[in-house]
Write a protein that holds these residues in place. Structure first.
Motif, short mmCIF file in Angstrom:
data_model
loop_
_atom_site.label_atom_id
_atom_site.label_comp_id
_atom_site.label_asym_id
_atom_site.label_seq_id
_atom_site.Cartn_x
_atom_site.Cartn_y
_atom_site.Cartn_z
N ALA A 194 -4.41 -33.04 -34.00
CA ALA A 194 -5.57 -33.42 -34.80
C ALA A 194 -6.82 -33.55 -33.92
CB ALA A 194 -5.30 -34.73 -35.54
N GLY A 195 -6.62 -34.05 -32.71
CA GLY A 195 -7.73 -34.15 -31.77
C GLY A 195 -8.25 -32.81 -31.31
N ARG A 196 -7.44 -31.77 -31.47
CA ARG A 196 -7.85 -30.41 -31.14
C ARG A 196 -8.50 -29.71 -32.34
NH1 ARG A 196 -6.29 -27.73 -26.39
NH2 ARG A 196 -5.75 -29.29 -24.81
N GLY A 197 -8.70 -30.44 -33.42
CA GLY A 197 -9.40 -29.88 -34.55
C GLY A 197 -8.52 -29.36 -35.67
N PHE A 198 -7.22 -29.55 -35.56
CA PHE A 198 -6.31 -29.12 -36.63
C PHE A 198 -6.13 -30.25 -37.64
CE2 PHE A 198 -4.73 -26.84 -32.80
CZ PHE A 198 -4.94 -25.53 -33.23
N ALA A 199 -5.89 -29.87 -38.88
CA ALA A 199 -5.35 -30.80 -39.87
C ALA A 199 -3.83 -30.72 -39.75
CB ALA A 199 -5.79 -30.41 -41.27
N VAL A 200 -3.17 -31.86 -39.75
CA VAL A 200 -1.74 -31.88 -39.42
C VAL A 200 -0.95 -32.55 -40.53
CG1 VAL A 200 0.00 -32.63 -37.73
CG2 VAL A 200 -2.28 -31.96 -36.95
N ALA A 201 0.18 -31.92 -40.87
CA ALA A 201 1.14 -32.48 -41.82
C ALA A 201 2.48 -32.60 -41.11
CB ALA A 201 1.25 -31.60 -43.06
N SER A 202 2.94 -33.81 -40.89
CA SER A 202 4.19 -34.05 -40.17
C SER A 202 5.27 -34.45 -41.17
CB SER A 202 4.00 -35.16 -39.13
OG SER A 202 5.19 -35.38 -38.40
N TYR A 240 -2.65 -36.13 -40.82
CA TYR A 240 -3.62 -36.49 -39.79
C TYR A 240 -4.85 -35.61 -39.99
CZ TYR A 240 0.34 -38.80 -37.54
OH TYR A 240 1.43 -39.60 -37.26
N ALA A 241 -5.98 -36.24 -40.26
CA ALA A 241 -7.21 -35.49 -40.45
C ALA A 241 -7.70 -34.94 -39.12
CB ALA A 241 -8.28 -36.40 -41.07
N PRO A 242 -8.36 -33.77 -39.15
CA PRO A 242 -8.86 -33.19 -37.89
C PRO A 242 -9.94 -34.04 -37.27
CG PRO A 242 -9.70 -31.99 -39.80
CD PRO A 242 -8.68 -32.95 -40.32
N ARG A 243 -9.91 -34.10 -35.95
CA ARG A 243 -10.93 -34.80 -35.18
C ARG A 243 -11.44 -33.83 -34.12
NH1 ARG A 243 -7.10 -38.15 -36.90
NH2 ARG A 243 -7.65 -40.24 -37.63
N GLY A 244 -12.72 -33.64 -34.09
CA GLY A 244 -13.26 -32.66 -33.16
C GLY A 244 -13.27 -31.28 -33.80
N THR A 245 -13.74 -30.31 -33.05
CA THR A 245 -13.88 -28.95 -33.54
C THR A 245 -12.96 -28.03 -32.74
OG1 THR A 245 -16.17 -29.35 -34.13
CG2 THR A 245 -15.47 -27.06 -33.96
N GLY A 246 -12.13 -27.30 -33.46
CA GLY A 246 -11.23 -26.39 -32.77
C GLY A 246 -11.63 -24.94 -32.92
N GLY A 247 -12.36 -24.62 -33.98
CA GLY A 247 -12.74 -23.23 -34.23
C GLY A 247 -13.68 -23.17 -35.41
N PRO A 248 -14.07 -21.96 -35.80
CA PRO A 248 -15.02 -21.81 -36.90
C PRO A 248 -14.40 -22.13 -38.25
CG PRO A 248 -14.20 -19.67 -36.20
CD PRO A 248 -13.65 -20.66 -35.24
N GLY A 249 -15.22 -22.70 -39.14
CA GLY A 249 -14.79 -22.92 -40.51
C GLY A 249 -13.93 -24.16 -40.67
N ALA A 274 -10.76 -26.68 -41.05
CA ALA A 274 -9.62 -26.81 -40.14
C ALA A 274 -8.36 -26.18 -40.72
CB ALA A 274 -9.35 -28.28 -39.85
N PRO A 275 -7.66 -25.38 -39.93
CA PRO A 275 -6.34 -24.91 -40.38
C PRO A 275 -5.35 -26.06 -40.43
CG PRO A 275 -7.14 -23.69 -38.45
CD PRO A 275 -8.00 -24.89 -38.60
N VAL A 276 -4.26 -25.84 -41.14
CA VAL A 276 -3.22 -26.86 -41.27
C VAL A 276 -2.05 -26.49 -40.37
CG1 VAL A 276 -1.63 -28.00 -42.86
CG2 VAL A 276 -3.89 -27.28 -43.67
N VAL A 277 -1.62 -27.45 -39.57
CA VAL A 277 -0.42 -27.29 -38.77
C VAL A 277 0.66 -28.19 -39.36
CG1 VAL A 277 0.64 -27.47 -36.48
CG2 VAL A 277 -1.77 -26.81 -36.69
N VAL A 278 1.75 -27.58 -39.78
CA VAL A 278 2.89 -28.32 -40.32
C VAL A 278 3.88 -28.55 -39.19
CG1 VAL A 278 4.71 -28.37 -42.06
CG2 VAL A 278 2.54 -27.21 -42.55
#
Length: 291
Positions: free
Chosen positions: A81-89, A42-51, A53-57
């Motif tokens: 992903a809506g919080r700005g994370f890149a997600v791998a499920s 899931y690609a990040p949507r929105g901005t969660g922090g600087p730089g 997007a970190p990956v959340v597994v």
């Protein structure tokens, strides 16, 4: 609170969490040849922090049983992903139905562990290919319930017995772990009857429980040297608070501080329910480690 009221609330929480429509990923990739050896991205949507997007597994729960696959946690993945994370499920092999049409068993030995290890090993290359906008150097591992067990286990592979095929030379390159109502101590969970006899089934029955625990129980694999937070609902009747507390106490005895965030009037499923306030708490705990 009476048992009937607690059971009714738990049922309502589960219904809410599982009522969301599954969310299709932006991409899916295989990390093996089996039909369950897949990772949704899931690609990040929105901005969660600087730089970048970190990956959340994400490792889903479901007592390591076949009926519960990654689709039920896809709304949670999309929420992150809506919080700005890149997600791998991550999907992995789970227990199949018993012969004769009985209830599904919990997990497969060693397949469930083979898959989680293989998925985490394959992840960096797959993230670079399917989530090019993500920062593969900033990874947080999370999991719910049985997935919380697998997340804690995956982060401790460097502490496995020397003859374990999953053992790694050093700790994984993680920013941290956020385990959600994890089955973090298999012995305590077994005594409490968590998910019926799921823990013993995971390890192959009574004989396997003793022989395989050193290879499978996160509470025996400490200290990990990785920042770890457990998020636990005080009203959880599926995986009671005592299981998380036992892991945190064992970590402290091993010289490691494990954070425990206890949520009042929260049961098992709100932690992965985008409609629940507890889910926002989980996202904040992940953000504190990720950015």
């Amino acid at each position: 609170m009476t048992d009937d009221v607690a059971a009714a609330r738990a049922a309502a929480e589960e219904e809410s969490a599982l009522s969301h429509r599954p969310v299709d990923p932006d991409a899916t990739a295989a990390y093996g040849d089996g039909p369950d050896q897949l990772i949704d991205f899931y690609a990040p949507r929105g901005t969660g922090g600087p730089g970048p997007a970190p990956v959340v597994v994400v490792l889903h729960g479901g007592a390591w049983r076949a009926p519960y696959d990654r689709r039920h946690i896809s709304p949670f993945a999309a929420f992150l992903a809506g919080r700005g994370f890149a997600v791998a499920s991550v999907e992995y092999r789970r227990g199949a139905a018993e012969q004769g049409g009985g209830d599904p068993v919990a997990g497969r030995w060693p397949d469930t562990f083979d898959d989680v290890a293989a998925a985490l090993d394959a992840l960096p290359a797959l993230v670079r290919r399917h989530l090019p906008q993500a920062d593969a150097r900033r990874v947080v591992l999370t999991g719910h319930s049985a997935g919380g067990h697998l997340a804690l286990w995956a982060a401790a592979r460097h502490l496995l017995p020397a003859d374990a095929v999953w053992r790694t030379d050093g700790p994984p390159p993680l920013r941290g772990i956020v385990a959600l109502a994890p089955i973090a101590d298999l012995a305590v969970a077994d005594k409490l009857g968590v998910c019926g006899d799921a823990v013993r089934q995971l390890l192959g029955g009574d004989d396997g429980f003793t022989e395989r625990r050193p290879y499978a129980d996160p509470v025996l694999l400490l200290p990990t040297g990785i920042a770890t937070t457990l998020v636990q609902g005080r009203a959880d009747t599926d995986v009671p608070q005592a299981v998380a507390e036992s892991y945190a106490e064992a970590a402290a005895k091993a010289g490691e501080l494990v954070g425990v965030t206890l949520l009042e009037d929260v049961g098992h499923f709100p932690l992965i329910d985008p409609a629940a306030g507890a889910c926002a708490v989980v996202a904040e705990e992940i953000a504190q480690l990720a950015w």
